[in-house]
Design a protein around this motif. Structure first.
Motif, PDB file in Angstrom:
ATOM      1  N   SER A   1      28.182  35.499 -45.430  1.00  0.00           N
ATOM      2  CA  SER A   1      28.040  35.781 -44.286  1.00  0.00           C
ATOM      3  C   SER A   1      29.298  34.831 -43.099  1.00  0.00           C
ATOM      4  O   SER A   1      29.567  36.135 -42.549  1.00  0.00           O
ATOM      5  N   TYR A   2      29.972  33.854 -43.883  1.00  0.00           N
ATOM      6  CA  TYR A   2      30.975  34.088 -43.455  1.00  0.00           C
ATOM      7  C   TYR A   2      32.232  35.434 -43.231  1.00  0.00           C
ATOM      8  O   TYR A   2      32.548  35.740 -42.200  1.00  0.00           O
ATOM      9  N   TYR A   3      32.430  35.648 -44.070  1.00  0.00           N
ATOM     10  CA  TYR A   3      33.372  37.273 -44.140  1.00  0.00           C
ATOM     11  C   TYR A   3      32.950  38.121 -43.142  1.00  0.00           C
ATOM     12  O   TYR A   3      33.614  38.897 -42.964  1.00  0.00           O
TER      13      TYR A   3
ATOM     14  N   ARG B   1      33.477  22.227 -47.134  1.00  0.00           N
ATOM     15  CA  ARG B   1      33.128  24.065 -46.983  1.00  0.00           C
ATOM     16  C   ARG B   1      34.260  24.864 -47.540  1.00  0.00           C
ATOM     17  O   ARG B   1      33.549  26.629 -47.384  1.00  0.00           O
TER      18      ARG B   1
ATOM     19  N   ASP C   1      31.548  27.950 -48.187  1.00  0.00           N
ATOM     20  CA  ASP C   1      30.258  27.325 -48.058  1.00  0.00           C
ATOM     21  C   ASP C   1      29.815  26.975 -46.659  1.00  0.00           C
ATOM     22  O   ASP C   1      30.477  27.276 -45.819  1.00  0.00           O
ATOM     23  N   GLU C   2      28.505  26.940 -45.774  1.00  0.00           N
ATOM     24  CA  GLU C   2      28.289  27.142 -44.535  1.00  0.00           C
ATOM     25  C   GLU C   2      28.669  26.033 -43.656  1.00  0.00           C
ATOM     26  O   GLU C   2      28.800  25.429 -42.250  1.00  0.00           O
TER      27      GLU C   2
ATOM     28  N   THR D   1      31.054  38.224 -40.908  1.00  0.00           N
ATOM     29  CA  THR D   1      30.789  38.147 -39.470  1.00  0.00           C
ATOM     30  C   THR D   1      32.364  37.947 -38.983  1.00  0.00           C
ATOM     31  O   THR D   1      31.972  39.039 -38.287  1.00  0.00           O
ATOM     32  N   GLN D   2      33.368  37.600 -39.721  1.00  0.00           N
ATOM     33  CA  GLN D   2      34.657  37.908 -39.028  1.00  0.00           C
ATOM     34  C   GLN D   2      34.812  39.631 -39.687  1.00  0.00           C
ATOM     35  O   GLN D   2      35.700  39.962 -38.777  1.00  0.00           O
TER      36      GLN D   2
ATOM     37  N   VAL E   1      36.446  30.830 -47.984  1.00  0.00           N
ATOM     38  CA  VAL E   1      35.443  29.753 -47.344  1.00  0.00           C
ATOM     39  C   VAL E   1      34.040  30.034 -48.395  1.00  0.00           C
ATOM     40  O   VAL E   1      33.786  30.896 -48.672  1.00  0.00           O
TER      41      VAL E   1
ATOM     42  N   SER F   1      30.019  21.967 -42.526  1.00  0.00           N
ATOM     43  CA  SER F   1      31.262  22.160 -41.655  1.00  0.00           C
ATOM     44  C   SER F   1      31.970  20.774 -42.633  1.00  0.00           C
ATOM     45  O   SER F   1      31.631  19.714 -40.865  1.00  0.00           O
TER      46      SER F   1
ATOM     47  N   TYR G   1      31.513  32.187 -52.953  1.00  0.00           N
ATOM     48  CA  TYR G   1      32.006  32.471 -51.755  1.00  0.00           C
ATOM     49  C   TYR G   1      30.943  32.907 -50.513  1.00  0.00           C
ATOM     50  O   TYR G   1      29.738  33.002 -51.349  1.00  0.00           O
ATOM     51  N   ASP G   2      31.000  32.181 -49.278  1.00  0.00           N
ATOM     52  CA  ASP G   2      30.244  32.602 -48.409  1.00  0.00           C
ATOM     53  C   ASP G   2      30.284  33.781 -47.997  1.00  0.00           C
ATOM     54  O   ASP G   2      31.293  34.625 -46.461  1.00  0.00           O
TER      55      ASP G   2
END
Length: 87
Positions: A47-49, A33, A26-27, A51-52, A24, A29, A44-45
């Motif tokens: 914040s996505y990782y 992405r 980018d934020e 959060t996971q 991932v 959708s 890479y994103d």
């Protein structure tokens, strides 16, 4: 789904049950992405990782009373001092 759309846009043969390796990046959708495993990425994103990661930790530590806020505080290296810390 974004990885599947991206693979199809690149005319890659994708079969039911096949794993698609992606990152991932980018934020947004959309299929932009993600980047597929064979593509070069510059970043890479984060914040996505993050959060996971917090969600995974929470599923393990929630029986011990830890919630999302506790985990994020611990990961950030900050925490509220407790009365017992003063001794």
């Amino acid at each position: 789904m974004a990885a599947l759309k991206r693979a199809r846009a690149q005319d890659l043969a994708v079969h039911p049950g096949q794993d698609l390796k992606y990152v991932v990046v980018d934020e947004r959708s959309s299929r932009d992405r993600v980047a597929l495993a064979h593509e070069e990425i510059e970043s890479y994103d984060v914040s996505y990782y993050e959060t996971q990661l917090v969600r995974a930790i929470e599923s393990v530590f929630s029986p011990l009373g830890w919630d999302c806020a506790d985990i994020q505080q611990e990961l950030s290296g900050t925490r509220e001092p407790e009365i017992t810390d003063l001794q």
